[in-house]
Design a protein around this motif. Structure first.
Motif, PDB file in Angstrom:
ATOM      1  N   VAL A   1      12.351  31.547  -3.610  1.00  0.00           N
ATOM      2  CA  VAL A   1      13.523  31.820  -4.442  1.00  0.00           C
ATOM      3  C   VAL A   1      13.097  32.392  -5.794  1.00  0.00           C
ATOM      4  O   VAL A   1      13.643  33.404  -6.257  1.00  0.00           O
ATOM      5  N   GLU A   2      12.109  31.765  -6.435  1.00  0.00           N
ATOM      6  CA  GLU A   2      11.669  32.257  -7.741  1.00  0.00           C
ATOM      7  C   GLU A   2      11.097  33.669  -7.646  1.00  0.00           C
ATOM      8  O   GLU A   2      11.351  34.513  -8.517  1.00  0.00           O
ATOM      9  N   GLU A   3      10.359  33.952  -6.580  1.00  0.00           N
ATOM     10  CA  GLU A   3       9.768  35.278  -6.425  1.00  0.00           C
ATOM     11  C   GLU A   3      10.828  36.354  -6.205  1.00  0.00           C
ATOM     12  O   GLU A   3      10.692  37.476  -6.700  1.00  0.00           O
ATOM     13  N   VAL A   4      11.879  36.032  -5.468  1.00  0.00           N
ATOM     14  CA  VAL A   4      12.973  36.991  -5.300  1.00  0.00           C
ATOM     15  C   VAL A   4      13.599  37.317  -6.652  1.00  0.00           C
ATOM     16  O   VAL A   4      13.892  38.481  -6.951  1.00  0.00           O
TER      17      VAL A   4
ATOM     18  N   PRO B   1       9.645  28.394 -13.599  1.00  0.00           N
ATOM     19  CA  PRO B   1      10.931  28.965 -13.180  1.00  0.00           C
ATOM     20  C   PRO B   1      11.909  29.219 -14.323  1.00  0.00           C
ATOM     21  O   PRO B   1      12.663  30.193 -14.282  1.00  0.00           O
ATOM     22  N   ALA B   2      11.899  28.366 -15.324  1.00  0.00           N
ATOM     23  CA  ALA B   2      12.812  28.582 -16.457  1.00  0.00           C
ATOM     24  C   ALA B   2      12.503  29.903 -17.155  1.00  0.00           C
ATOM     25  O   ALA B   2      13.416  30.642 -17.557  1.00  0.00           O
ATOM     26  N   ALA B   3      11.221  30.216 -17.289  1.00  0.00           N
ATOM     27  CA  ALA B   3      10.840  31.485 -17.918  1.00  0.00           C
ATOM     28  C   ALA B   3      11.195  32.662 -17.022  1.00  0.00           C
ATOM     29  O   ALA B   3      11.618  33.723 -17.508  1.00  0.00           O
ATOM     30  N   THR B   4      11.032  32.496 -15.711  1.00  0.00           N
ATOM     31  CA  THR B   4      11.421  33.557 -14.777  1.00  0.00           C
ATOM     32  C   THR B   4      12.916  33.827 -14.863  1.00  0.00           C
ATOM     33  O   THR B   4      13.352  34.981 -14.877  1.00  0.00           O
ATOM     34  N   LEU B   5      13.702  32.762 -14.942  1.00  0.00           N
ATOM     35  CA  LEU B   5      15.153  32.918 -15.067  1.00  0.00           C
ATOM     36  C   LEU B   5      15.516  33.577 -16.396  1.00  0.00           C
ATOM     37  O   LEU B   5      16.409  34.442 -16.442  1.00  0.00           O
TER      38      LEU B   5
END
Length: 216
Positions: free
Chosen positions: A45-48, A90-94
């Motif tokens: 999910v994070e990679e998408v 993930p927070a930084a990715t978001l």
């Protein structure tokens, strides 16, 4: 929004709205949910989400340079750009994804294709997570019509060839042959190669479409 002929401005407005909706849907995920496999090959999910950020950050010149460096291997190109946009957590990715929500940067002028990018990848993560979000039917109709008309980022026209596609919730129809019926979103996702959405379709053409979604 009109469901017949969307202007380029309409399409970009839909891209921005769908990015924002996806960011909101993912705001409260757990670490386990971020690491869950998506419907998009080997990506989590994070990679998408990082891939979507990369797509919204790569213009024509940078895309060409990246593809040249990858020797036109799309997987290598995508993995390199994804790695650039994935955050330390993930927070930084978001947060990086939220920053590109209003972007109109794209490798080409095929705006319906970039709308399809966010529509399809959003379902790639929503479905495994059990999230109910879905774009408005007129938005998905624009993507379905583009996918039925040509192979571009996905081999959608090839997948639909020789089949009659009919939406049960909107005006989308395409092709001739054995019938496949379902929601515009399910038809679009199946044309994009997501076999699990064939479970939502009916008609004698479904086995053919499902076979065309099979890996390899």
């Amino acid at each position: 929004m009109r469901d017949s002929t969307l202007t380029t401005d309409d399409l970009w407005a839909a891209v921005h709205a769908e990015r924002a909706a996806l960011a909101d849907d993912l705001a409260d995920l757990t670490a386990e949910q971020w690491a869950r496999p998506s419907l998009c090959g080997r990506w989590t999910v994070e990679e998408v989400l990082a891939h979507l950020t990369a797509a919204a950050s790569t213009g024509r010149g940078r895309w060409l340079a990246s593809m040249l460096a990858a020797r036109f291997d799309t997987d290598v190109h995508n993995d390199r750009r994804l790695a650039e946009q994935r955050g330390a957590d993930p927070a930084a990715t978001l947060a990086r994804f939220r920053a590109v929500v209003p972007s109109t940067t794209a490798p080409t002028g095929h705006t319906a294709a970039w709308l399809g990018e966010v529509v399809v990848h959003a379902q790639d993560v929503r479905r495994p997570l059990g999230l109910p979000g879905a774009p408005p039917v007129p938005v998905v109709t624009a993507v379905a019509r583009f996918y039925a008309a040509r192979d571009f980022a996905v081999n959608s026209r090839t997948a639909a060839r020789g089949l009659r596609l009919e939406a049960t919730d909107g005006p989308f129809t395409a092709g001739d042959g054995p019938l496949v019926r379902g929601t515009t979103l399910a038809l679009t996702m199946a044309m994009a190669g997501r076999a699990t959405f064939c479970d939502d379709l009916t008609g004698p053409g479904v086995p053919d479409l499902r076979e065309r979604c099979a890996p390899g």
